[in-house]
Design an enzyme around this catalytic site. Sequence first.
Site, PDB file in Angstrom:
ATOM      1  CD  GLU A  95      -3.024   1.104   2.110  1.00  0.00           C
ATOM      2  OE1 GLU A  95      -4.348  -0.578   1.808  1.00  0.00           O
ATOM      3  OE2 GLU A  95      -3.130   1.319   3.121  1.00  0.00           O
ATOM      4  CE  LYS A 134      -2.168   3.754   6.613  1.00  0.00           C
ATOM      5  NZ  LYS A 134      -3.005   2.320   7.284  1.00  0.00           N
ATOM      6  CE  LYS A 175      -7.573   0.328   2.959  1.00  0.00           C
ATOM      7  NZ  LYS A 175      -6.228  -0.181   3.688  1.00  0.00           N
ATOM      8  CD  GLU A 200     -12.051  -2.404   5.568  1.00  0.00           C
ATOM      9  OE1 GLU A 200     -10.839  -2.185   4.860  1.00  0.00           O
ATOM     10  OE2 GLU A 200     -11.950  -1.654   6.291  1.00  0.00           O
ATOM     11  CG  ASN A 215      -8.918  -3.443   8.474  1.00  0.00           C
ATOM     12  OD1 ASN A 215      -8.471  -3.598   9.418  1.00  0.00           O
ATOM     13  ND2 ASN A 215      -9.746  -2.195   8.132  1.00  0.00           N
ATOM     14  CD  GLU A 236      -8.888  -5.068   4.210  1.00  0.00           C
ATOM     15  OE1 GLU A 236      -9.162  -5.952   3.009  1.00  0.00           O
ATOM     16  OE2 GLU A 236      -8.733  -4.393   5.016  1.00  0.00           O
ATOM     17  CB  SER A 237      -5.516  -3.519  10.039  1.00  0.00           C
ATOM     18  OG  SER A 237      -6.001  -2.120   9.044  1.00  0.00           O
TER      19      SER A 237
END
Length: 269
Positions: free
Chosen positions: A54, A56, A116, A165, A186, A216-217
């Site tokens: 990503e 970000k 995203k 998600e 997530n 995710e995360s």
Amino acid sequence: MSVLDGIVAGVRNDLTVRELATSMAELKTRAARRPSAVDALQKLQTAEVSVIAEVKRSSPSKGQIAQITDPAALATEYEAGGASVISVLTEQRRFGGSLDDLDDVRSKVDVPILRKDFIVTPYQVWEARAHGADMVLLIVAALEPMVLESLIERVHSLGMCALVEVHDELEVRRAVDAGARVIGVNARNLKTLEVDRGTFSRVAPTIPDGIVKVAESGIRGCHDVVEYARMGADAVLVGEALVKDKDPRAAVAEMVAAGAHPALRAVRP
């Protein structure tokens, strides 16, 4: 008002400005001129655990994470490291992203690109395709069931892939009923911004076979990639750990190698 509600409200305000500047008809014309979307689903349906890397700059939970003056250059490093998909944040208020970032990255890489953002209307889906995205994030918690189903259908009709998600088992059922082919779990609660690393292990088993599972995360390095793989992840989405690394190409390559380790094939569901 939750953090998610506040973000969505800001997104809708910014969207109103863009809609005045660029009509839906113009977006559709631009989208029609684009080459066909790259098949992101195929990229994620492999024996190895894929890495979605990503671009970000910041987040509501951490503030500024990294100075990224050249998102295309960073994306090129990700691609060289073996990333299967590159995620580009386009939300501007909380994440410091833009559609210009999406354009820059699309001009330099060949792998699929994920837009995203907090997508709430078909206009944003057309925007994504017009700017070269191959995937679009749709967040179940931000969308009513009928809207979610409609947006998934629109994404797929344009040749793109929806990353849907979820945060709990109820949202998994909503995602499946709406036609999701790729579901991201997530670990971060978008209402409180807290991270629960046990979320994937609880939620992923309720995702039906045949649907790509993305963790995710909170993915900090190769150890987390291996742990998520053992829990059934087909892919991991990594942002902060990569943008803060001085050698993002090597960091991605290490995660890709971890996800491809032969020993994982025997333990993954």
